[in-house]
Design a protein around this motif. Structure first.
Motif, short mmCIF file in Angstrom:
data_model
loop_
_atom_site.label_atom_id
_atom_site.label_comp_id
_atom_site.label_asym_id
_atom_site.label_seq_id
_atom_site.Cartn_x
_atom_site.Cartn_y
_atom_site.Cartn_z
N SER A 11 33.61 39.57 34.44
CA SER A 11 31.73 39.45 34.37
C SER A 11 31.25 39.09 35.64
O SER A 11 31.45 38.01 35.90
N ALA A 12 30.04 39.90 35.65
CA ALA A 12 29.43 40.02 36.08
C ALA A 12 28.64 38.84 35.91
O ALA A 12 28.67 37.99 37.53
N GLU A 13 28.72 38.10 35.79
CA GLU A 13 27.59 36.70 35.57
C GLU A 13 28.69 35.60 35.64
O GLU A 13 28.44 34.53 36.55
N ASP A 14 30.16 35.32 35.64
CA ASP A 14 31.10 34.27 35.67
C ASP A 14 30.66 34.62 37.53
O ASP A 14 30.97 33.93 38.23
N PHE A 15 31.36 35.67 38.03
CA PHE A 15 31.24 36.31 39.26
C PHE A 15 30.02 35.06 39.85
O PHE A 15 30.19 34.98 41.00
N LYS A 16 28.52 35.55 39.69
CA LYS A 16 27.49 34.96 40.14
C LYS A 16 27.94 33.46 40.21
O LYS A 16 27.19 33.35 41.17
N ASP A 17 28.05 32.79 38.93
CA ASP A 17 28.19 31.65 39.04
C ASP A 17 28.77 31.41 40.12
O ASP A 17 28.89 29.59 40.90
N THR A 18 30.06 30.98 39.78
CA THR A 18 31.29 30.64 40.86
C THR A 18 31.45 31.20 42.33
O THR A 18 31.33 30.51 43.28
N GLY A 19 30.46 32.64 42.26
CA GLY A 19 30.11 33.13 43.83
C GLY A 19 28.81 32.06 44.26
O GLY A 19 28.92 31.85 45.16
N TYR A 20 27.82 31.62 43.67
CA TYR A 20 26.67 31.03 44.33
C TYR A 20 27.29 29.05 44.41
O TYR A 20 26.87 28.84 45.46
N LYS A 21 28.46 29.48 43.98
CA LYS A 21 28.81 28.19 43.84
C LYS A 21 30.09 27.38 44.96
O LYS A 21 29.96 26.76 45.75
N LEU A 22 30.47 28.57 45.84
CA LEU A 22 31.36 28.59 46.42
C LEU A 22 30.55 28.78 47.76
O LEU A 22 30.70 28.43 48.98
N ILE A 23 29.44 30.16 47.94
CA ILE A 23 28.82 30.09 49.01
C ILE A 23 27.87 28.36 49.76
O ILE A 23 27.87 28.36 51.03
N ASP A 24 27.53 27.89 48.67
CA ASP A 24 26.95 26.64 48.91
C ASP A 24 28.08 25.21 49.28
O ASP A 24 27.79 25.31 50.51
N LEU A 25 29.77 25.45 48.72
CA LEU A 25 30.64 24.76 49.37
C LEU A 25 31.16 25.68 51.15
O LEU A 25 31.10 24.60 51.53
N LEU A 26 31.31 27.19 51.11
CA LEU A 26 31.30 27.02 52.69
C LEU A 26 30.17 26.82 53.32
O LEU A 26 30.00 26.70 54.12
#
Length: 481
Positions: A11-26
């Motif tokens: 899922s591209a949408e799931d990837f985008k959502d998780t990816g944004y959250k991870l970038i913020d965390l990192l």
């Protein structure tokens, strides 16, 4: 209807959502660690307890907490009080190139699967060859780590210097290599993988500074010859892992030339000093090496694991593995730089060249010069500080950013001092504010710092000494009671 598992997985949408959250965390992690806002460099846990935590998390943990838990339960290399192993605080940008490589998953063995990355790798390795001082006949490639690169270089040496074709025909002849006794253990591993055995690893003694005693090379060589060992290569360390001592590459090169040996430089850690105007002098003679190894994940900001293996003569980089895979390779033998699978162990490797390329593109080689020079200078400043502390002793003056020292007390025996320094290090580990490692030299137990972090200052190092001194005094009081 519910999505199938496979649809959910991609899922591209799931990837985008998780990816944004991870970038913020990192991003928060980088900010909090580089500034020292995070108090701990390492949150130490005993192996069995850590294993049990992750077993339980697999069954009962909330997947939303996964990335956060990884950050909480790991070593923060970007922290200025990280002074441990020889691993770079990665340039944050390389996390994005790593993600790109992971998503595309283009192997580089054949051109069709690695068009851009093979071309980029050639540009990167040509830049490295140029900085070493090689001419237009040189070439190289990237591979997965210094251990694999050193093994590949020694296989190339055997191919070039041993008269019969050991790779295809095998050998009953006793073959050997020469290396300093303080060299990294991966050289021993490579020799044993090649079937040389213990007797085929000719250890040259080190001098008082833990570099190869080049005056002993001739005697070691003749002794091995008298035992029927055909030595085909000699390895110079730039530097050794334990103390950061650089071997005299000029002397080794002259010896290699006189005896028709392959001259290899294990510059996994310090080879990056080719970029330092101030410290390139430590590598004098490297320009005459037949092969050189330089890790990107040590002094060049790259994520693990990426290593350059450079050859003075391009032919030697191409002829190491004389196997054919006709279903893969169809280009003329003399024109296969873009099919890297013929030159490396890996039939598949990630697009590691893009890490090197983007840092060079955006920041230029000057960023390497600034970093390496700063870290080497800092080690010298730290050594100067230690020399004025009556309860501390240096193993040797630092030549690179690696420095070994120990707490001393005239009233204690060597065994007691060793136990004291071991206890200090264990307390530092469990406390987690500082992260340092340890080594043993001539029977003495030393604390070992590798100053890898561009945010570490002399003030941090002085705080470390104060911390160690406090721990030593408390341990000695406890012992006396």
């Amino acid at each position: 209807m519910n999505k199938s598992l496979l649809n959910s997985l991609y899922s591209a949408e799931d990837f985008k959502d998780t990816g944004y959250k991870l970038i913020d965390l990192l991003s928060d992690h980088i900010q909090n660690t580089t500034t020292g806002k995070n108090e701990s460099t390492i949150r130490w846990n005993e192996p069995e307890k850590e294993l049990n935590f992750w077993k339980n998390f697999l069954e009962n943990g909330d997947e939303k907490d996964f990335f956060k838990e990884i950050l909480n339960r790991t070593t923060h290399i970007h922290h200025p009080k990280y002074m441990g192993h020889q691993v770079a605080p990665t340039a944050p940008l390389t996390a994005l190139t790593g993600m790109l490589s992971s998503i595309l998953n283009n192997g580089m063995a054949v051109y069709e699967m690695g068009m851009s990355s093979n071309a980029i790798e050639r540009i990167v390795t040509e830049k490295l060859c140029e900085k070493i001082g090689y001419d237009q006949h040189a070439s190289g490639f990237l591979t997965s780590g210094g251990t694999l690169a050193n093994l590949t270089a020694l296989l190339s040496a055997r191919k070039a210097k041993v008269e019969h074709d050991v790779w295809n025909e095998g050998s009953t002849e006793s073959l050997g290599i020469m290396v300093c006794e303080e060299a990294h253990y991966c050289v021993d591993r490579a020799a044993k993988i090649m079937g040389l055995g213990e007797k085929g690893i000719i250890k040259v003694p080190s001098d008082e500074n833990f570099a190869m005693d080049t005056d002993k090379m001739e005697a070691c060589y003749k002794k091995a010859q008298s035992q029927g060992i055909n030595i085909f290569a000699i390895v110079g360390s730039a530097p050794s892992t334990a103390t950061g001592a650089h071997d005299n590459l000029e002397d080794i090169q002259k010896f290699a030339h006189k005896n028709n040996l392959w001259f290899h430089v294990d510059g996994a850690h310090g080879g990056a000093a080719i970029f330092s105007k101030k410290y390139k002098r430590l590598l004098k003679g490297i320009e005459d090496a037949d092969s050189v190894v330089i890790d990107g994940h040590k002094m060049l900001f790259m994520p693990a694991i990426t290593t350059a293996l450079l050859f003075k003569e391009n032919n030697n980089s191409r002829h190491t593995f004389s196997l054919r895979a006709d279903y893969l390779m169809d280009a003329p033998e003399e024109d296969e730089w873009f099919n890297s699978g013929k030159k490396t162990f890996e039939c598949t490797k990630n697009m590691m060249a893009i890490h090197w390329y983007i840092v060079l593109k955006l920041y230029g080689e000057e960023v390497f010069d600034e970093f390496i020079t700063r870290q080497y200078d800092l080690a010298k400043d730290f050594a100067e500080t230690i020399s004025h502390e009556p309860n501390f002793e240096l193993a040797t003056e630092p030549m690179s950013n690696i420095l070994c020292f120990r707490y001393i007390d005239d009233k204690l025996t060597l065994q007691e001092l060793n136990m004291l320094n071991q206890s200090i290090r264990q307390q530092l580990l469990e406390e987690g504010e500082f992260y340092v490692v340890q080594t043993k030299l001539n029977g003495k137990h030393y604390l070992r710092t590798t100053l890898m972090n561009p945010f570490t200052t002399l003030e941090h190092l002085k705080l470390l000494l104060t911390n160690i001194k406090s721990k030593a005094e408390k341990l000695l009081i406890r012992k006396s009671n």
